[in-house]
Design an enzyme around this catalytic site. Structure first.
Site, mmCIF file in Angstrom:
data_model
loop_
_atom_site.group_PDB
_atom_site.id
_atom_site.type_symbol
_atom_site.label_atom_id
_atom_site.label_comp_id
_atom_site.label_asym_id
_atom_site.label_seq_id
_atom_site.Cartn_x
_atom_site.Cartn_y
_atom_site.Cartn_z
ATOM 1 N N TYR A 76 -21.901 -1.201 -17.064
ATOM 2 C CA TYR A 76 -20.688 -0.397 -16.896
ATOM 3 C C TYR A 76 -20.219 0.156 -18.244
ATOM 4 O O TYR A 76 -19.894 1.336 -18.364
ATOM 5 C CB TYR A 76 -19.568 -1.244 -16.259
ATOM 6 C CG TYR A 76 -19.851 -1.669 -14.840
ATOM 7 C CD1 TYR A 76 -19.520 -0.840 -13.766
ATOM 8 C CD2 TYR A 76 -20.415 -2.898 -14.561
ATOM 9 C CE1 TYR A 76 -19.764 -1.233 -12.461
ATOM 10 C CE2 TYR A 76 -20.663 -3.303 -13.258
ATOM 11 C CZ TYR A 76 -20.337 -2.462 -12.210
ATOM 12 O OH TYR A 76 -20.588 -2.855 -10.917
ATOM 13 N N CYS B 164 -25.503 4.288 -7.681
ATOM 14 C CA CYS B 164 -24.528 3.345 -8.241
ATOM 15 C C CYS B 164 -25.024 1.899 -8.164
ATOM 16 O O CYS B 164 -24.522 1.037 -8.893
ATOM 17 C CB CYS B 164 -23.164 3.515 -7.579
ATOM 18 S SG CYS B 164 -23.176 3.457 -5.797
ATOM 19 N N HIS B 165 -26.041 1.630 -7.347
ATOM 20 C CA HIS B 165 -26.618 0.288 -7.305
ATOM 21 C C HIS B 165 -27.309 -0.069 -8.618
ATOM 22 O O HIS B 165 -27.552 -1.245 -8.879
ATOM 23 C CB HIS B 165 -27.594 0.150 -6.121
ATOM 24 C CG HIS B 165 -28.745 1.104 -6.158
ATOM 25 N ND1 HIS B 165 -28.641 2.405 -5.688
ATOM 26 C CD2 HIS B 165 -30.015 0.964 -6.619
ATOM 27 C CE1 HIS B 165 -29.804 3.011 -5.841
ATOM 28 N NE2 HIS B 165 -30.651 2.166 -6.409
ATOM 29 N N GLU C 266 -36.628 -1.103 -5.944
ATOM 30 C CA GLU C 266 -36.961 -0.392 -7.177
ATOM 31 C C GLU C 266 -37.649 -1.282 -8.208
ATOM 32 O O GLU C 266 -37.953 -0.850 -9.308
ATOM 33 C CB GLU C 266 -35.699 0.226 -7.773
ATOM 34 C CG GLU C 266 -35.129 1.311 -6.874
ATOM 35 C CD GLU C 266 -34.004 2.092 -7.513
ATOM 36 O OE1 GLU C 266 -33.761 1.954 -8.725
ATOM 37 O OE2 GLU C 266 -33.359 2.879 -6.786
ATOM 38 N N ASN D 251 -17.935 6.524 -5.287
ATOM 39 C CA ASN D 251 -19.132 7.359 -5.148
ATOM 40 C C ASN D 251 -19.331 7.760 -3.687
ATOM 41 O O ASN D 251 -19.610 6.910 -2.846
ATOM 42 C CB ASN D 251 -20.358 6.585 -5.655
ATOM 43 C CG ASN D 251 -21.637 7.383 -5.579
ATOM 44 O OD1 ASN D 251 -21.650 8.551 -5.211
ATOM 45 N ND2 ASN D 251 -22.735 6.728 -5.926
#
Length: 184
Positions: A118, A149-150, A176, A141
């Site tokens: 962040y 945003c993950h 991912e 978002n």
């Protein structure tokens, strides 16, 4: 507002199945405008009501709309592991100011398989003391998954919060390759 401008603001929507549950996708003539998690029943209805009031026109259920076709195709490829980024027109009209700046930086600057803190994201947009505000931007978002945003985590290694729920965030990060796949 002329008829053409009104057509640009009208949204079409569909609910699609995904590995993280049903997603509501909505698009305007400008591009994809909303992705909502857990899109059944009351969640779907609240999302559509909010979207209609923000855009000034009731969204139209149109699962076969060409405005949604490419987003549906790219999301399916992403969840199948065949796509690592999205190449979609996005309608940013539901977000402005600092939040838009942060989300645009996130979309362009944090690739598939990577994470950012962040505070790091706050520094990237020239606001080094704004880590909490970055967290609020993530919560606002309107395009999660597509605007990833993950991929924003705590600097101490914690996973951080997530509007779609922490298990959903874990699943996306595992997809991912950032986190190991759950054992069961």
């Amino acid at each position: 507002m002329n008829a053409n401008a009104q057509d640009q603001r009208a949204a079409v929507w569909a609910v699609v199945d995904s590995d993280i549950g049903p997603l509501l996708l909505a698009a305007t003539g400008e591009g994809l405008v909303t992705v909502a998690f857990h899109a059944t029943g009351a969640v779907r209805d609240r999302t559509l009501d909010r979207l209609g009031s923000r855009l000034g026109a009731e969204p139209v259920h149109a699962p076969d709309s060409p405005l949604l076709a490419e987003a549906i195709r790219q999301l399916a490829a992403y969840f199948a592991g065949d796509r690592s980024d999205f190449e979609l027109p996005l309608d940013w009209s539901l977000i402005s100011g600092f939040n838009r700046q942060v989300l645009r930086e996130l979309a362009s600057g944090v690739p598939y398989g990577a994470v950012v803190g962040y505070g790091d994201l706050a520094r990237r947009v020239g606001q080094p003391g704004a880590a909490q505000a970055v967290g609020l931007a993530m919560g606002a978002n309107p395009l999660p998954v597509v605007v990833p945003c993950h991929r924003v985590v705590e600097s101490d290694g914690g996973i951080g919060g997530f509007g779609g729920g922490l298990e959903t965030k874990r699943q996306l990060l595992a997809l991912e390759g950032v986190l190991p796949q759950p054992l069961f």
